[in-house]
Structures are given as structure tokens and as C-alpha cells.
Motif scaffolding. Structure first.
Motif, short mmCIF file in Angstrom:
data_model
loop_
_atom_site.label_atom_id
_atom_site.label_comp_id
_atom_site.label_asym_id
_atom_site.label_seq_id
_atom_site.Cartn_x
_atom_site.Cartn_y
_atom_site.Cartn_z
N LYS A 167 3.50 6.46 3.04
CA LYS A 167 3.93 5.16 2.54
C LYS A 167 5.18 5.35 1.69
CE LYS A 167 2.23 1.11 -0.06
NZ LYS A 167 1.80 0.21 1.00
N THR A 173 7.88 3.39 -0.76
CA THR A 173 8.16 2.19 -1.56
C THR A 173 9.51 2.39 -2.24
OG1 THR A 173 5.80 1.89 -1.96
CG2 THR A 173 7.30 0.62 -3.34
N THR A 212 8.92 -1.74 1.65
CA THR A 212 7.74 -0.90 1.84
C THR A 212 7.58 -0.54 3.31
OG1 THR A 212 6.64 -2.08 0.02
CG2 THR A 212 5.25 -0.74 1.41
#
Length: 259
Positions: A202, A204, A256
Motif C-alpha cells: 500500500k 500513501t 493511495t
């Protein structure tokens, strides 16, 4: 005195600009549509700014006096293109139509270096942006991937002249982001039990990092290819299996990516 020099430049430029600041019916109608139901000035600024940066292309047509004088704001709005001063002027009139006072700003971008705090002429400036005094907010209409709080790196720390209506001027240094405004985090979960490692991750990104991903991953058709290349630069041989992108087209949110 320095103040007198600033004001002379400010008045000279304001006299060129003033008659170009037109609010016609199409502009009035667009602002009403953008701000319908919005009561918070910050929301109005976001709506107007995001419209201008997304719907007007940067194109410099500085013929003759238009090297210094913007084209009419109604022309910029209709053509959907303009250079920095055209877009700064359009942003100003649309913000003021929405009830938010705005000023024009002449900028000496950072790559040109600094000058003594008493500019002798307009020629030290090479860029124009917009300032919202009630929010102490500088907006660059040419930065199509930047949100309202993400001033471009070429503007940050640059010397500038804020021009009041009428021509009074103030010499300022544009703000520089705190490091906490430009965050890039990547969390990885790596499964080593198979023949090849499989990673779930992930990303961000905020501030300048979000701008990077909005721009480099703009094209939905080539987005996966571009992300795979970015990951392979850091992890040689990486192959992208799947990715989900969030908020890449929303300039006010962090970018994101789940992959």
C-alpha cells in the motif's frame, strides 16, 4: 525607498491588467454551478481552483504587449487555455465572483535565484500566481496536478510581489512546505512460502509525492505499466499483478495505491 519601487511596478502592471479582468455571463454561470450549496469559503476556493487547473491548459501566446498583459479573463475561460498570468487573472475573477477576495502575484521562480529586495523593473519576474489573503493561500493556476495546499516546488521559497487592486504592492517570500506535508509511505507484506515471493503493498502519498503519482499515473490505460516500472526501479524484476488506485483525480486528497 523599496516600498516606492514596489508600488511603481505594481501600479504599472495593475494599469495593464485591470481592464482585462472581465466577468461575463458564462463565467458567472460556471461559478454559480461550482459553488452551489457551498457556504464555507475554503470549499469555494477548492471548487474554483480545481476547475481552473483541470479545465484550462497552459499555453503561452505572449505576443507584443501580451508578454506582460494577460488576455481577457473571458477569452481565457472561453478558449480553455492561457499562460500563467491569464490563468492567475481567471482564478482571481472567479474567486471574487464566488465571494472570496484574491490578489495577483508576480513571482521570481526559485531557479532564477534571489535578487536584492528592491527590484528595479518587471524583468526580474517570470511567473504569475494568485493569492487569497483571508486564508494566506498562494495558488498556482498552471499546476494542474496540485491541490490548493500544494504550492509547486518552483514557487516555494521564491521571491514575489503581491499586487493589491489599485497597484499597491508588497514584496514577500513564498512559503516552504514543512516536511510533514510531503509524506510517502509504503507498507509491504511479503509472502516467501512459494517459488517466488509475492508482495501485497500500500502506497500513501501526500504533498509533492501525491502530485508525482497524479501526474505519472494520469493515463488509466497506461497506469499499471507506469506503476510496474516505478516499482521495478526500486525492486528490480518486480511484476505488477494487480493494483487499485484511489483519489488520483481528487487534488485535495492523498493518493493511495493498493497493489
Amino acid at each position: 525607498s523599496n516600498k516606492k519601487t514596489y508600488d511603481e511596478i505594481g501600479k504599472w502592471w495593475w494599469n495593464l491588467v485591470q481592464e482585462q479582468l472581465i466577468v461575463d455571463e458564462p463565467i458567472r454561470k460556471q461559478v454559480a454551478e461550482l459553488t452551489k450549496g457551498l457556504t464555507n469559503p475554503e470549499d469555494k476556493v477548492r471548487a474554483v481552483h480545481n476547475y481552473v487547473v483541470k479545465n484550462t491548459r497552459y499555453l503561452h501566446v505572449g505576443l507584443g504587449i501580451h508578454g506582460w498583459k494577460p488576455y481577457r479573463t473571458s477569452t481565457c475561460f472561453r478558449n480553455r487555455y492561457g499562460d500563467c498570468k491569464d490563468k492567475a487573472a481567471l482564478l482571481k475573477v472567479m474567486l471574487e465572483e464566488a465571494g472570496v477576495k484574491a490578489n495577483l502575484v508576480l513571482v521570481r521562480t526559485r531557479r532564477l535565484g534571489t535578487v536584492d529586495a528592491s527590484p528595479a523593473s518587471m524583468h526580474i519576474f517570470n511567473h504569475a500566481i494568485t493569492y487569497v489573503p483571508s486564508m494566506d493561500l498562494f495558488l498556482d493556476g498552471t499546476a494542474e496536478f496540485n491541490g490548493t495546499t500544494e504550492l509547486t516546488t518552483m514557487d516555494q521559497g521564491a521571491q514575489a510581489l503581491v499586487i493589491q487592486d489599485g497597484g499597491d504592492a508588497k514584496f514577500v517570500t513564498l512559503p516552504i512546505d514543512k516536511s510533514s506535508q510531503n509524506v510517502l509511505s509504503m507498507n509491504l507484506e511479503i509472502d516467501l512460502t512459494g517459488d517466488e515471493p509475492v508482495t501485497r503493498g500500500k502506497i500513501t502519498a501526500t504533498g509533492a509525492n501525491a502530485v508525482y503519482f497524479r501526474q505519472s499515473l494520469e493515463d488509466p490505460e497506461r497506469r499499471n505499466e507506469a506503476l510496474e516500472q516505478q516499482l521495478a526501479d526500486e525492486f528490480p524484476g518486480a511484476k505488477l499483478v494487480d493494483a487499485e488506485y484511489k483519489n488520483l483525480s481528487d487534488l485535495e486528497k492523498s493518493a493511495t495505491i493498493d497493489f
